[in-house]
Design a protein around this motif. Structure first.
Motif, PDB file in Angstrom:
ATOM      1  N   LEU A  27       0.836  -1.245   0.014  1.00  0.00           N
ATOM      2  CA  LEU A  27       0.088  -0.069   0.067  1.00  0.00           C
ATOM      3  C   LEU A  27       0.887   1.282  -0.112  1.00  0.00           C
ATOM      4  N   VAL A  28       1.994   1.179   0.756  1.00  0.00           N
ATOM      5  CA  VAL A  28       2.861   2.317   0.826  1.00  0.00           C
ATOM      6  C   VAL A  28       3.427   2.546  -0.683  1.00  0.00           C
ATOM      7  N   GLY A  29       3.888   1.380  -1.372  1.00  0.00           N
ATOM      8  CA  GLY A  29       4.437   1.499  -2.622  1.00  0.00           C
ATOM      9  C   GLY A  29       3.331   2.126  -3.798  1.00  0.00           C
ATOM     10  N   LEU A  30       2.161   1.662  -3.578  1.00  0.00           N
ATOM     11  CA  LEU A  30       1.079   2.105  -4.548  1.00  0.00           C
ATOM     12  C   LEU A  30       0.809   3.503  -4.155  1.00  0.00           C
ATOM     13  N   LEU A  31       0.999   4.264  -2.816  1.00  0.00           N
ATOM     14  CA  LEU A  31       0.731   5.594  -2.602  1.00  0.00           C
ATOM     15  C   LEU A  31       1.838   6.243  -3.284  1.00  0.00           C
TER      16      LEU A  31
END
Length: 164
Positions: A36-40
């Motif tokens: 999720l952090v990578g996607l953000l």
């Protein structure tokens, strides 16, 4: 031995069935958080590039229009470049190495003025995403020169007119 293995597996399955999936949500969050952090961060990267593209498009469009209404080729080049740089500055886009290319085509009525603007966007501050260096964003816009436009008149002074 086969019987012992079956009994052990059956006991394990009974234990899992009795306790349910306790603790599995913690494992799921632990596994999904980096994703999720990578996607953000990827969304932030895309947003930055799109915002810069819109700003460079506006600079090229405004510069082409300014160049197309100028009266001379020299003025068209100077005013178009200045408009492009002013637009980038007004949109708080720091492009110290912005490249502005102006093509006037003789600035003839019915012709067109074409302006290309290039800007290097730094991406090094997105360290967690691992995007290297920077990216060059380019835009080209064309504005027609009015077909019915007049030319600058050079009026002579009374002392230089021919006398009959």
């Amino acid at each position: 031995m086969n019987r012992r293995l079956r009994a052990g597996l059956a006991a394990r399955w009974r234990h899992v069935a009795a306790t349910g999936d306790a603790g599995s949500s913690t494992v799921e969050v632990t596994l999904l958080a980096p994703l999720l952090v990578g996607l953000l961060l990827f969304v932030v990267l895309c947003g930055r590039l799109v915002a810069v593209q819109l700003d460079v498009d506006a600079a090229a469009s405004g510069a082409a229009r300014t160049g197309s209404i100028a009266r001379t080729e020299a003025a068209a080049r100077i005013q178009a470049e200045q408009t492009a740089r002013d637009t980038l500055a007004a949109r708080s886009l720091s492009c110290p190495d912005a490249t502005v290319t102006v093509t006037t085509g003789g600035l003839r009525p019915g012709g067109a003025v074409t302006v290309s603007v290039s800007c290097r966007v730094p991406l090094a501050d997105l360290v967690l995403l691992g995007v290297p260096g920077s990216r060059v964003v380019t835009s080209t816009a064309t504005s027609p020169v009015d077909q019915w436009r007049g030319t600058a008149l050079s009026l002579s002074t009374p002392s230089t007119r021919e006398r009959p």
